[in-house]
Design a protein around this motif. Structure first.
Motif, PDB file in Angstrom:
ATOM      1  N   UNK A 167     -94.898  61.664  -5.985  1.00 60.65           N
ATOM      2  CA  UNK A 167     -95.230  61.481  -4.572  1.00 60.65           C
ATOM      3  C   UNK A 167     -95.947  62.728  -4.073  1.00 60.65           C
ATOM      4  N   UNK A 168     -97.056  62.519  -3.363  1.00 58.39           N
ATOM      5  CA  UNK A 168     -97.856  63.629  -2.851  1.00 58.39           C
ATOM      6  C   UNK A 168     -98.185  63.409  -1.386  1.00 58.39           C
ATOM      7  N   UNK A 204     -93.610  65.774  -4.920  1.00 59.12           N
ATOM      8  CA  UNK A 204     -92.355  65.564  -5.641  1.00 59.12           C
ATOM      9  C   UNK A 204     -92.727  64.955  -6.994  1.00 59.12           C
ATOM     10  N   UNK A 205     -92.555  65.743  -8.061  1.00 58.29           N
ATOM     11  CA  UNK A 205     -92.939  65.305  -9.395  1.00 58.29           C
ATOM     12  C   UNK A 205     -91.765  64.659 -10.114  1.00 58.29           C
ATOM     13  N   UNK A 206     -92.043  63.549 -10.753  1.00 59.20           N
ATOM     14  CA  UNK A 206     -91.071  62.847 -11.588  1.00 59.20           C
ATOM     15  C   UNK A 206     -91.198  63.417 -12.997  1.00 59.20           C
ATOM     16  N   UNK A 238     -90.593  52.784  -4.912  1.00 57.48           N
ATOM     17  CA  UNK A 238     -90.518  54.208  -4.580  1.00 57.48           C
ATOM     18  C   UNK A 238     -90.988  54.424  -3.138  1.00 57.48           C
ATOM     19  N   UNK A 239     -92.083  53.770  -2.759  1.00 56.75           N
ATOM     20  CA  UNK A 239     -92.582  53.883  -1.382  1.00 56.75           C
ATOM     21  C   UNK A 239     -91.546  53.363  -0.390  1.00 56.75           C
ATOM     22  N   UNK A 263     -99.685  60.592   5.906  1.00 57.14           N
ATOM     23  CA  UNK A 263    -100.662  60.246   4.873  1.00 57.14           C
ATOM     24  C   UNK A 263    -100.131  60.784   3.551  1.00 57.14           C
ATOM     25  N   UNK A 264     -99.593  59.893   2.727  1.00 60.90           N
ATOM     26  CA  UNK A 264     -99.073  60.311   1.435  1.00 60.90           C
ATOM     27  C   UNK A 264     -99.307  59.206   0.422  1.00 60.90           C
ATOM     28  N   UNK A 265     -99.038  59.520  -0.840  1.00 59.10           N
ATOM     29  CA  UNK A 265     -99.307  58.548  -1.892  1.00 59.10           C
ATOM     30  C   UNK A 265     -98.296  58.706  -3.025  1.00 59.10           C
TER      31      UNK A 265
END
Length: 86
Positions: free
Chosen positions: A8-9, A14-16, A35-36, A53-55
């Motif tokens: 998630x950025x 947040x890195x998996x 996840x969203x 604004x995230x992805x």
């Protein structure tokens, strides 16, 4: 089976580093949407609520160097509305 990782950025990242073994990209897309949904279900004080604004990126690497399979983008845009007259 392929191992897919879900990062998630937004204003933060947040890195998996574990990921999930899934049969195909369609299954990974379903997980990315989940996840969203989990991010949106966090309290409004959550880190991604501060940035509208995230992805979520689905990759094959726990860092930033992997292949990106798909991206689920979330953004809120405020429209300017004309004044309503009574």
């Amino acid at each position: 089976m392929t191992r897919f990782l879900f990062h998630a950025h937004g204003s933060i990242s947040a890195f998996d580093d574990v990921g999930l073994e899934l049969p195909d990209i369609a299954a990974a897309q379903s997980v990315a949407i989940e996840v969203c949904r989990n991010i949106l279900n966090e309290e409004p004080e959550g880190p991604f609520w501060q940035d509208l604004n995230w992805r979520v990126e689905v990759t094959d690497d726990p860092g930033i160097c992997g292949q990106t399979f798909l991206v689920v983008q979330f953004s809120v845009t405020t429209a300017l509305l004309p004044h309503l007259h009574h």
